[in-house]
Design a protein around this motif. Sequence first.
Motif, PDB file in Angstrom:
ATOM      1  N   SER A  54       2.153   3.874 -33.050  1.00 62.55           N
ATOM      2  CA  SER A  54       3.529   3.468 -32.807  1.00 62.55           C
ATOM      3  C   SER A  54       3.948   2.327 -33.446  1.00 62.55           C
ATOM      4  O   SER A  54       5.034   2.210 -34.060  1.00 62.55           O
ATOM      5  CB  SER A  54       3.860   3.442 -31.245  1.00 62.55           C
ATOM      6  N   THR A  55       3.078   1.325 -33.456  1.00 61.28           N
ATOM      7  CA  THR A  55       3.365  -0.029 -34.197  1.00 61.28           C
ATOM      8  C   THR A  55       3.278   0.086 -35.592  1.00 61.28           C
ATOM      9  O   THR A  55       4.033  -0.845 -36.181  1.00 61.28           O
ATOM     10  CB  THR A  55       2.472  -1.283 -33.497  1.00 61.28           C
ATOM     11  N   PHE A  56       2.442   1.029 -36.039  1.00 62.50           N
ATOM     12  CA  PHE A  56       2.544   1.093 -37.331  1.00 62.50           C
ATOM     13  C   PHE A  56       3.914   1.839 -37.999  1.00 62.50           C
ATOM     14  O   PHE A  56       4.244   1.367 -39.004  1.00 62.50           O
ATOM     15  CB  PHE A  56       1.425   2.077 -37.782  1.00 62.50           C
ATOM     16  N   GLY A  57       4.299   2.626 -37.310  1.00 66.07           N
ATOM     17  CA  GLY A  57       5.661   2.960 -37.465  1.00 66.07           C
ATOM     18  C   GLY A  57       7.036   2.116 -37.501  1.00 66.07           C
ATOM     19  O   GLY A  57       7.546   1.973 -38.382  1.00 66.07           O
ATOM     20  N   PHE A  58       6.541   1.052 -36.603  1.00 72.47           N
ATOM     21  CA  PHE A  58       7.478  -0.092 -36.430  1.00 72.47           C
ATOM     22  C   PHE A  58       7.192  -0.785 -37.684  1.00 72.47           C
ATOM     23  O   PHE A  58       8.285  -1.518 -38.185  1.00 72.47           O
ATOM     24  CB  PHE A  58       7.126  -0.864 -35.205  1.00 72.47           C
ATOM     25  N   ASP A  59       6.120  -1.130 -38.005  1.00 73.39           N
ATOM     26  CA  ASP A  59       5.729  -1.950 -39.393  1.00 73.39           C
ATOM     27  C   ASP A  59       6.414  -1.090 -40.724  1.00 73.39           C
ATOM     28  O   ASP A  59       7.119  -1.990 -41.275  1.00 73.39           O
ATOM     29  CB  ASP A  59       4.407  -1.653 -39.288  1.00 73.39           C
ATOM     30  N   LEU A  60       6.413   0.013 -40.590  1.00 73.32           N
ATOM     31  CA  LEU A  60       6.965   0.922 -41.761  1.00 73.32           C
ATOM     32  C   LEU A  60       8.597   0.505 -41.901  1.00 73.32           C
ATOM     33  O   LEU A  60       9.051   0.472 -42.952  1.00 73.32           O
ATOM     34  CB  LEU A  60       6.489   2.139 -41.942  1.00 73.32           C
ATOM     35  N   LEU A  61       9.067   0.988 -40.659  1.00 69.25           N
ATOM     36  CA  LEU A  61      10.504   0.598 -40.467  1.00 69.25           C
ATOM     37  C   LEU A  61      11.052  -0.624 -41.090  1.00 69.25           C
ATOM     38  O   LEU A  61      11.906  -1.003 -41.459  1.00 69.25           O
ATOM     39  CB  LEU A  61      10.880   0.837 -38.987  1.00 69.25           C
ATOM     40  N   LEU A  62      10.298  -1.572 -40.429  1.00 75.89           N
ATOM     41  CA  LEU A  62      10.672  -3.124 -40.676  1.00 75.89           C
ATOM     42  C   LEU A  62      10.448  -3.463 -42.134  1.00 75.89           C
ATOM     43  O   LEU A  62      11.162  -4.150 -42.837  1.00 75.89           O
ATOM     44  CB  LEU A  62       9.851  -4.064 -39.650  1.00 75.89           C
ATOM     45  N   LEU A  63       9.276  -2.957 -42.633  1.00 74.81           N
ATOM     46  CA  LEU A  63       9.034  -2.959 -44.190  1.00 74.81           C
ATOM     47  C   LEU A  63      10.087  -2.479 -44.973  1.00 74.81           C
ATOM     48  O   LEU A  63      10.759  -3.117 -45.922  1.00 74.81           O
ATOM     49  CB  LEU A  63       7.678  -2.412 -44.441  1.00 74.81           C
ATOM     50  N   THR A  64      10.445  -1.324 -44.641  1.00 76.01           N
ATOM     51  CA  THR A  64      11.563  -0.540 -45.334  1.00 76.01           C
ATOM     52  C   THR A  64      13.060  -1.294 -45.259  1.00 76.01           C
ATOM     53  O   THR A  64      13.580  -1.723 -46.209  1.00 76.01           O
ATOM     54  CB  THR A  64      11.655   0.755 -44.990  1.00 76.01           C
ATOM     55  N   ALA A  65      13.273  -1.911 -44.024  1.00 78.16           N
ATOM     56  CA  ALA A  65      14.365  -2.720 -43.721  1.00 78.16           C
ATOM     57  C   ALA A  65      14.406  -4.088 -44.697  1.00 78.16           C
ATOM     58  O   ALA A  65      15.421  -4.365 -45.053  1.00 78.16           O
ATOM     59  CB  ALA A  65      14.402  -2.815 -42.245  1.00 78.16           C
ATOM     60  N   LEU A  66      13.405  -4.771 -44.594  1.00 80.08           N
ATOM     61  CA  LEU A  66      13.253  -5.936 -45.424  1.00 80.08           C
ATOM     62  C   LEU A  66      13.162  -5.965 -46.716  1.00 80.08           C
ATOM     63  O   LEU A  66      14.002  -6.556 -47.627  1.00 80.08           O
ATOM     64  CB  LEU A  66      11.756  -6.549 -44.641  1.00 80.08           C
TER      65      LEU A  66
ATOM     66  N   LEU B 144      14.107  -8.310 -50.071  1.00 81.58           N
ATOM     67  CA  LEU B 144      13.058  -9.225 -50.261  1.00 81.58           C
ATOM     68  C   LEU B 144      11.785  -8.917 -50.829  1.00 81.58           C
ATOM     69  O   LEU B 144      11.622  -7.550 -51.150  1.00 81.58           O
ATOM     70  CB  LEU B 144      12.475  -9.530 -48.816  1.00 81.58           C
ATOM     71  N   PRO B 145      11.072  -9.751 -51.442  1.00 80.84           N
ATOM     72  CA  PRO B 145       9.848  -9.267 -52.137  1.00 80.84           C
ATOM     73  C   PRO B 145       8.973  -8.442 -51.386  1.00 80.84           C
ATOM     74  O   PRO B 145       8.721  -8.573 -50.114  1.00 80.84           O
ATOM     75  CB  PRO B 145       9.247 -10.402 -52.672  1.00 80.84           C
ATOM     76  N   VAL B 146       8.185  -7.436 -52.036  1.00 84.55           N
ATOM     77  CA  VAL B 146       7.434  -6.619 -51.216  1.00 84.55           C
ATOM     78  C   VAL B 146       6.260  -7.346 -50.578  1.00 84.55           C
ATOM     79  O   VAL B 146       5.969  -7.180 -49.344  1.00 84.55           O
ATOM     80  CB  VAL B 146       6.571  -5.664 -52.417  1.00 84.55           C
ATOM     81  N   ALA B 147       5.694  -8.390 -51.142  1.00 83.92           N
ATOM     82  CA  ALA B 147       4.591  -9.214 -50.405  1.00 83.92           C
ATOM     83  C   ALA B 147       5.242  -9.829 -49.256  1.00 83.92           C
ATOM     84  O   ALA B 147       4.585  -9.907 -48.205  1.00 83.92           O
ATOM     85  CB  ALA B 147       4.029 -10.279 -51.426  1.00 83.92           C
ATOM     86  N   LEU B 148       6.530 -10.536 -49.372  1.00 78.63           N
ATOM     87  CA  LEU B 148       6.671 -11.167 -48.105  1.00 78.63           C
ATOM     88  C   LEU B 148       7.124 -10.262 -47.130  1.00 78.63           C
ATOM     89  O   LEU B 148       6.972 -10.209 -45.921  1.00 78.63           O
ATOM     90  CB  LEU B 148       8.167 -12.069 -48.567  1.00 78.63           C
ATOM     91  N   SER B 149       7.984  -9.136 -47.533  1.00 82.82           N
ATOM     92  CA  SER B 149       8.260  -7.765 -46.624  1.00 82.82           C
ATOM     93  C   SER B 149       7.180  -7.466 -46.074  1.00 82.82           C
ATOM     94  O   SER B 149       6.987  -7.325 -44.674  1.00 82.82           O
ATOM     95  CB  SER B 149       8.928  -6.627 -47.250  1.00 82.82           C
ATOM     96  N   VAL B 150       6.218  -7.179 -46.647  1.00 84.95           N
ATOM     97  CA  VAL B 150       4.811  -6.574 -46.144  1.00 84.95           C
ATOM     98  C   VAL B 150       3.983  -7.566 -45.154  1.00 84.95           C
ATOM     99  O   VAL B 150       3.625  -7.282 -43.671  1.00 84.95           O
ATOM    100  CB  VAL B 150       3.507  -6.006 -47.023  1.00 84.95           C
ATOM    101  N   THR B 151       4.077  -8.787 -45.311  1.00 88.22           N
ATOM    102  CA  THR B 151       3.679  -9.912 -44.636  1.00 88.22           C
ATOM    103  C   THR B 151       4.493  -9.975 -43.223  1.00 88.22           C
ATOM    104  O   THR B 151       3.815  -9.956 -42.089  1.00 88.22           O
ATOM    105  CB  THR B 151       3.667 -11.138 -45.230  1.00 88.22           C
TER     106      THR B 151
ATOM    107  N   VAL C  92       1.589   3.196 -57.353  1.00 87.75           N
ATOM    108  CA  VAL C  92       1.724   4.149 -56.279  1.00 87.75           C
ATOM    109  C   VAL C  92       2.882   3.642 -55.387  1.00 87.75           C
ATOM    110  O   VAL C  92       3.005   2.301 -55.443  1.00 87.75           O
ATOM    111  CB  VAL C  92       0.502   3.997 -55.317  1.00 87.75           C
ATOM    112  N   SER C  93       3.718   4.320 -55.044  1.00 86.61           N
ATOM    113  CA  SER C  93       4.822   3.931 -54.106  1.00 86.61           C
ATOM    114  C   SER C  93       4.399   2.691 -52.927  1.00 86.61           C
ATOM    115  O   SER C  93       3.414   3.188 -52.276  1.00 86.61           O
ATOM    116  CB  SER C  93       5.672   4.886 -53.549  1.00 86.61           C
ATOM    117  N   TYR C  94       5.187   1.736 -52.754  1.00 88.08           N
ATOM    118  CA  TYR C  94       4.634   0.989 -51.790  1.00 88.08           C
ATOM    119  C   TYR C  94       4.658   1.460 -50.253  1.00 88.08           C
ATOM    120  O   TYR C  94       3.596   0.944 -49.440  1.00 88.08           O
ATOM    121  CB  TYR C  94       5.698  -0.274 -51.658  1.00 88.08           C
ATOM    122  N   GLN C  95       5.405   2.441 -49.875  1.00 89.46           N
ATOM    123  CA  GLN C  95       5.167   3.008 -48.561  1.00 89.46           C
ATOM    124  C   GLN C  95       3.765   3.973 -48.598  1.00 89.46           C
ATOM    125  O   GLN C  95       3.157   3.747 -47.689  1.00 89.46           O
ATOM    126  CB  GLN C  95       6.366   4.166 -48.424  1.00 89.46           C
ATOM    127  N   LEU C  96       3.709   4.523 -49.535  1.00 94.76           N
ATOM    128  CA  LEU C  96       2.321   5.589 -49.645  1.00 94.76           C
ATOM    129  C   LEU C  96       1.289   4.528 -49.569  1.00 94.76           C
ATOM    130  O   LEU C  96       0.034   4.802 -49.064  1.00 94.76           O
ATOM    131  CB  LEU C  96       2.236   6.447 -50.677  1.00 94.76           C
TER     132      LEU C  96
END
Length: 177
Positions: free
Chosen positions: A64-76, A82-89, A145-149
Amino acid sequence: MTTGDAEGTTAGAAEPSATRRPTRSSAVADGFARFCAAVVRRLPFGLSGIVPPTLLGFALINGSTFGFDLLLLTALHGGLGLPVALSVTLAYGCALTLAFVVNRVFNFRSHAPVGRQAVLYVVAVAINYAAFVLGVGAGLTELGVSYQLSRILAGLCEAAFMYSALRWVIFRRRGSA
Protein backbone atom coordinates in the motif's frame (compact mmCIF):
# COMPACT_ATOMS: atom_id res chain seq x y z
CA MET A 1 -4.93 -10.57 25.29
CA THR A 2 -1.38 -10.67 23.99
CA THR A 3 0.41 -7.89 22.21
CA GLY A 4 2.81 -10.09 20.27
CA ASP A 5 2.17 -11.57 16.86
CA ALA A 6 1.89 -15.27 16.07
CA GLU A 7 5.70 -15.48 16.29
CA GLY A 8 5.85 -14.22 19.86
CA THR A 9 5.96 -10.96 21.70
CA THR A 10 7.71 -8.17 19.83
CA ALA A 11 10.54 -6.02 21.10
CA GLY A 12 9.57 -4.35 24.30
CA ALA A 13 5.97 -5.52 24.07
CA ALA A 14 4.40 -5.99 27.45
CA GLU A 15 1.20 -7.59 28.54
CA PRO A 16 -1.38 -4.92 29.26
CA SER A 17 -2.20 -4.55 32.92
CA ALA A 18 -5.57 -5.72 34.12
CA THR A 19 -6.61 -2.12 34.75
CA ARG A 20 -5.57 -0.76 31.35
CA ARG A 21 -8.25 -0.87 28.69
CA PRO A 22 -7.28 -1.68 25.12
CA THR A 23 -7.15 1.36 22.89
CA ARG A 24 -8.85 1.48 19.55
CA SER A 25 -5.49 1.26 17.75
CA SER A 26 -4.52 -1.83 19.77
CA ALA A 27 -7.85 -3.44 18.90
CA VAL A 28 -7.26 -2.69 15.22
CA ALA A 29 -3.68 -3.97 15.50
CA ASP A 30 -4.96 -7.16 17.15
CA GLY A 31 -7.48 -7.59 14.35
CA PHE A 32 -4.81 -7.03 11.72
CA ALA A 33 -2.57 -9.65 13.38
CA ARG A 34 -5.45 -12.15 13.59
CA PHE A 35 -6.29 -11.56 9.94
CA CYS A 36 -2.67 -12.12 8.82
CA ALA A 37 -2.35 -15.24 10.97
CA ALA A 38 -5.64 -16.64 9.61
CA VAL A 39 -4.58 -16.07 6.00
CA VAL A 40 -1.15 -17.61 6.59
CA ARG A 41 -2.75 -20.68 8.22
CA ARG A 42 -4.60 -21.30 4.94
CA LEU A 43 -1.56 -21.14 2.65
CA PRO A 44 -1.09 -24.26 0.51
CA PHE A 45 1.93 -26.51 -0.09
CA GLY A 46 3.23 -26.34 3.49
CA LEU A 47 3.82 -22.60 3.21
CA SER A 48 1.80 -22.02 6.38
CA GLY A 49 4.67 -23.48 8.36
CA ILE A 50 7.26 -21.31 6.62
CA VAL A 51 5.65 -17.90 6.05
CA PRO A 52 5.34 -15.79 9.21
CA PRO A 53 2.21 -13.64 9.60
CA THR A 54 4.43 -10.54 9.78
CA LEU A 55 5.60 -11.22 6.22
CA LEU A 56 2.02 -11.03 4.99
CA GLY A 57 1.45 -7.92 7.11
CA PHE A 58 4.59 -6.36 5.68
CA ALA A 59 3.45 -7.19 2.13
CA LEU A 60 0.04 -5.61 2.71
CA ILE A 61 1.38 -2.50 4.43
CA ASN A 62 4.37 -1.92 2.20
CA GLY A 63 2.41 -2.77 -0.94
CA SER A 64 0.00 0.00 0.00
CA THR A 65 2.72 2.48 0.88
CA PHE A 66 4.60 1.54 -2.30
CA GLY A 67 1.46 2.38 -4.29
CA PHE A 68 1.40 5.72 -2.45
CA ASP A 69 5.10 6.15 -3.36
CA LEU A 70 4.40 5.56 -7.07
CA LEU A 71 1.41 7.90 -7.09
CA LEU A 72 3.43 10.63 -5.41
CA LEU A 73 6.41 10.02 -7.74
CA THR A 74 4.16 10.30 -10.77
CA ALA A 75 2.54 13.46 -9.43
CA LEU A 76 5.86 15.09 -8.59
CA HIS A 77 7.74 14.15 -11.78
CA GLY A 78 4.96 13.63 -14.31
CA GLY A 79 2.63 16.32 -12.99
CA LEU A 80 4.87 19.00 -11.52
CA GLY A 81 7.91 18.30 -13.69
CA LEU A 82 10.36 17.98 -10.81
CA PRO A 83 13.59 16.10 -11.63
CA VAL A 84 13.39 12.30 -11.27
CA ALA A 85 15.98 12.15 -8.47
CA LEU A 86 14.16 14.78 -6.39
CA SER A 87 10.75 13.23 -7.10
CA VAL A 88 11.96 9.75 -6.13
CA THR A 89 13.57 11.08 -2.94
CA LEU A 90 10.49 12.99 -1.79
CA ALA A 91 8.06 10.20 -2.61
CA TYR A 92 10.33 7.59 -1.05
CA GLY A 93 10.76 9.58 2.17
CA CYS A 94 7.03 10.08 2.61
CA ALA A 95 6.19 6.46 1.87
CA LEU A 96 8.87 5.03 4.16
CA THR A 97 7.85 7.24 7.06
CA LEU A 98 4.29 6.02 6.69
CA ALA A 99 5.49 2.39 6.39
CA PHE A 100 7.57 2.66 9.59
CA VAL A 101 4.67 3.94 11.66
CA VAL A 102 2.12 1.45 10.32
CA ASN A 103 4.49 -1.54 10.58
CA ARG A 104 5.48 -0.55 14.12
CA VAL A 105 1.90 -0.21 15.32
CA PHE A 106 -0.05 -2.79 13.32
CA ASN A 107 2.35 -5.44 12.05
CA PHE A 108 5.19 -5.83 14.54
CA ARG A 109 3.12 -4.22 17.35
CA SER A 110 6.17 -2.89 19.10
CA HIS A 111 5.97 -1.04 22.38
CA ALA A 112 9.73 -0.55 22.68
CA PRO A 113 11.04 3.02 22.79
CA VAL A 114 10.69 4.51 19.33
CA GLY A 115 13.98 6.44 19.40
CA ARG A 116 16.36 3.50 18.97
CA GLN A 117 14.04 1.91 16.42
CA ALA A 118 13.85 5.15 14.44
CA VAL A 119 17.65 5.45 14.36
CA LEU A 120 18.01 1.82 13.19
CA TYR A 121 15.30 2.43 10.61
CA VAL A 122 17.08 5.52 9.25
CA VAL A 123 20.30 3.49 8.90
CA ALA A 124 18.43 0.68 7.11
CA VAL A 125 16.68 3.19 4.87
CA ALA A 126 19.99 4.89 4.00
CA ILE A 127 21.52 1.56 3.00
CA ASN A 128 18.35 0.63 1.13
CA TYR A 129 18.23 3.98 -0.63
CA ALA A 130 21.84 3.87 -1.79
CA ALA A 131 21.77 0.25 -2.91
CA PHE A 132 18.32 -0.13 -4.39
CA VAL A 133 16.67 3.21 -5.09
CA LEU A 134 19.75 4.91 -6.49
CA GLY A 135 21.76 1.84 -7.46
CA VAL A 136 19.08 -0.28 -9.08
CA GLY A 137 16.31 2.27 -9.74
CA ALA A 138 18.34 5.18 -11.03
CA GLY A 139 20.77 2.82 -12.73
CA LEU A 140 18.01 1.18 -14.74
CA THR A 141 16.53 4.58 -15.59
CA GLU A 142 19.93 5.68 -16.93
CA LEU A 143 19.99 2.51 -19.06
CA GLY A 144 16.71 3.56 -20.68
CA VAL A 145 14.15 1.66 -18.59
CA SER A 146 11.10 3.80 -17.76
CA TYR A 147 11.33 5.41 -14.34
CA GLN A 148 8.14 3.69 -13.14
CA LEU A 149 9.35 0.20 -14.15
CA SER A 150 12.80 0.95 -12.69
CA ARG A 151 11.13 1.93 -9.43
CA ILE A 152 9.06 -1.28 -9.37
CA LEU A 153 12.14 -3.46 -9.93
CA ALA A 154 14.06 -1.57 -7.26
CA GLY A 155 11.03 -1.99 -4.99
CA LEU A 156 11.25 -5.77 -5.20
CA CYS A 157 14.85 -5.63 -3.98
CA GLU A 158 13.88 -3.15 -1.28
CA ALA A 159 11.10 -5.40 -0.01
CA ALA A 160 13.41 -8.31 0.78
CA PHE A 161 15.98 -6.07 2.44
CA MET A 162 13.54 -3.97 4.47
CA TYR A 163 11.46 -6.91 5.76
CA SER A 164 14.66 -8.56 6.96
CA ALA A 165 15.81 -5.35 8.63
CA LEU A 166 12.44 -4.74 10.29
CA ARG A 167 11.97 -8.28 11.55
CA TRP A 168 15.48 -9.19 12.68
CA VAL A 169 17.02 -5.83 13.57
CA ILE A 170 14.61 -2.94 14.12
CA PHE A 171 11.62 -4.70 15.72
CA ARG A 172 13.39 -7.86 16.89
CA ARG A 173 12.17 -9.51 20.04
CA ARG A 174 14.24 -9.09 23.17
CA GLY A 175 16.74 -11.88 23.51
CA SER A 176 16.81 -12.51 19.75
CA ALA A 177 20.04 -12.46 17.85
